[in-house]
Scaffold this motif. Sequence first.
Motif, PDB file in Angstrom:
ATOM      1  N   LEU A  60       0.928  -1.114  -0.067  1.00 55.18           N
ATOM      2  CA  LEU A  60      -0.091  -0.062   0.097  1.00 55.18           C
ATOM      3  C   LEU A  60       0.828   1.017   0.084  1.00 55.18           C
ATOM      4  O   LEU A  60       1.984   1.175   0.582  1.00 55.18           O
ATOM      5  N   SER A  61       0.452   2.294  -0.695  1.00 52.15           N
ATOM      6  CA  SER A  61       1.095   3.592  -0.527  1.00 52.15           C
ATOM      7  C   SER A  61       0.025   4.650  -0.229  1.00 52.15           C
ATOM      8  O   SER A  61      -0.914   4.608  -0.713  1.00 52.15           O
ATOM      9  N   CYS A  62       0.659   5.689   0.379  1.00 56.08           N
ATOM     10  CA  CYS A  62      -0.089   6.877   0.951  1.00 56.08           C
ATOM     11  C   CYS A  62       0.873   7.886   0.559  1.00 56.08           C
ATOM     12  O   CYS A  62       1.856   8.296   0.767  1.00 56.08           O
ATOM     13  N   ALA A  63       0.242   8.903  -0.424  1.00 57.43           N
ATOM     14  CA  ALA A  63       0.699  10.004  -0.817  1.00 57.43           C
ATOM     15  C   ALA A  63       0.140  11.364   0.022  1.00 57.43           C
ATOM     16  O   ALA A  63      -1.253  11.413   0.027  1.00 57.43           O
ATOM     17  N   ALA A  64       0.910  12.050   0.743  1.00 61.55           N
ATOM     18  CA  ALA A  64       0.688  13.257   1.467  1.00 61.55           C
ATOM     19  C   ALA A  64       0.885  14.643   0.728  1.00 61.55           C
ATOM     20  O   ALA A  64       1.974  14.640   0.115  1.00 61.55           O
ATOM     21  N   SER A  65      -0.153  15.444   1.018  1.00 59.66           N
ATOM     22  CA  SER A  65       0.280  16.912   0.506  1.00 59.66           C
ATOM     23  C   SER A  65      -0.521  17.851   1.451  1.00 59.66           C
ATOM     24  O   SER A  65      -1.028  17.446   2.106  1.00 59.66           O
ATOM     25  N   GLY A  66      -0.047  19.207   1.063  1.00 60.74           N
ATOM     26  CA  GLY A  66      -0.567  20.087   1.950  1.00 60.74           C
ATOM     27  C   GLY A  66      -0.118  20.042   3.545  1.00 60.74           C
ATOM     28  O   GLY A  66      -0.473  21.036   4.370  1.00 60.74           O
ATOM     29  N   LEU A  67       0.847  19.196   3.847  1.00 60.22           N
ATOM     30  CA  LEU A  67       1.775  19.476   5.165  1.00 60.22           C
ATOM     31  C   LEU A  67       3.043  19.154   5.164  1.00 60.22           C
ATOM     32  O   LEU A  67       3.460  18.741   4.005  1.00 60.22           O
ATOM     33  N   THR A  68       3.885  19.720   5.917  1.00 65.02           N
ATOM     34  CA  THR A  68       5.379  19.393   5.944  1.00 65.02           C
ATOM     35  C   THR A  68       5.344  17.926   6.473  1.00 65.02           C
ATOM     36  O   THR A  68       5.774  17.915   7.869  1.00 65.02           O
ATOM     37  N   PHE A  69       5.892  17.318   5.533  1.00 68.91           N
ATOM     38  CA  PHE A  69       5.792  15.924   5.645  1.00 68.91           C
ATOM     39  C   PHE A  69       6.646  15.331   6.754  1.00 68.91           C
ATOM     40  O   PHE A  69       6.201  14.523   7.539  1.00 68.91           O
ATOM     41  N   ASN A  70       7.813  15.806   6.699  1.00 68.59           N
ATOM     42  CA  ASN A  70       8.932  15.336   7.586  1.00 68.59           C
ATOM     43  C   ASN A  70       8.787  15.715   9.096  1.00 68.59           C
ATOM     44  O   ASN A  70       9.499  15.550  10.035  1.00 68.59           O
ATOM     45  N   THR A  71       7.711  16.478   9.321  1.00 70.46           N
ATOM     46  CA  THR A  71       7.355  16.801  10.987  1.00 70.46           C
ATOM     47  C   THR A  71       6.297  16.033  11.198  1.00 70.46           C
ATOM     48  O   THR A  71       6.006  16.119  12.544  1.00 70.46           O
ATOM     49  N   TYR A  72       5.670  15.189  10.519  1.00 70.77           N
ATOM     50  CA  TYR A  72       4.605  14.153  10.973  1.00 70.77           C
ATOM     51  C   TYR A  72       4.988  12.800  11.186  1.00 70.77           C
ATOM     52  O   TYR A  72       5.824  12.000  10.293  1.00 70.77           O
ATOM     53  N   ARG A  73       4.594  12.052  12.112  1.00 71.65           N
ATOM     54  CA  ARG A  73       4.725  10.661  12.246  1.00 71.65           C
ATOM     55  C   ARG A  73       3.247  10.091  11.579  1.00 71.65           C
ATOM     56  O   ARG A  73       2.253  10.734  11.520  1.00 71.65           O
ATOM     57  N   MET A  74       3.733   9.117  10.831  1.00 71.45           N
ATOM     58  CA  MET A  74       2.807   8.459   9.958  1.00 71.45           C
ATOM     59  C   MET A  74       2.194   7.024  10.323  1.00 71.45           C
ATOM     60  O   MET A  74       3.150   6.168  10.878  1.00 71.45           O
ATOM     61  N   GLY A  75       1.033   6.765  10.148  1.00 71.81           N
ATOM     62  CA  GLY A  75       0.595   5.316  10.865  1.00 71.81           C
ATOM     63  C   GLY A  75      -0.539   4.625   9.846  1.00 71.81           C
ATOM     64  O   GLY A  75      -0.739   5.527   8.825  1.00 71.81           O
ATOM     65  N   TRP A  76      -0.428   3.466   9.736  1.00 69.17           N
ATOM     66  CA  TRP A  76      -1.562   2.701   9.018  1.00 69.17           C
ATOM     67  C   TRP A  76      -2.392   2.102  10.043  1.00 69.17           C
ATOM     68  O   TRP A  76      -1.783   1.544  10.855  1.00 69.17           O
TER      69      TRP A  76
END
Length: 124
Positions: free
Chosen positions: A20-36
């Motif tokens: 699975l892939s998740c594409a993020a936009s509209g946020l400063t991605f490298n400041t967010y922890r990401m989860g599934w």
Amino acid sequence: QVQLIESGGGSVQPGDSLTLSCAASGLTFNTYRMGWFRRAPGKERLFVAGINTIGRSTYYDYSVKGRFIISRDNDKGTVLLQMNRLQPEDTAVYYCAAVERYSSTWSDNIMDYWGKGTLVTVSS
């Protein structure tokens, strides 16, 4: 406007792999922890896997540890969930989520943003 867009879901047989892939936009991605997270039919949404901001620390629910691998590419703003040895009990809608604030736990009530989900069906 923050968007998290999942892709890669589908129907597979037991023992197969899927990413699975998740594409993020509209946020400063490298400041967010990401989860599934995932929601199986008729059940609540539960944590599957998480990754810290720079990708050095990963976290897994016991049910997927050793089978699933979470990773991220901060240059591309994407997070992947590689799922191996899939079983029928992995059937669920899988959601990508982002959280900026640190927490020692991964629960859906702390996440700031959510994708709309992608369906994974494991069946023979």
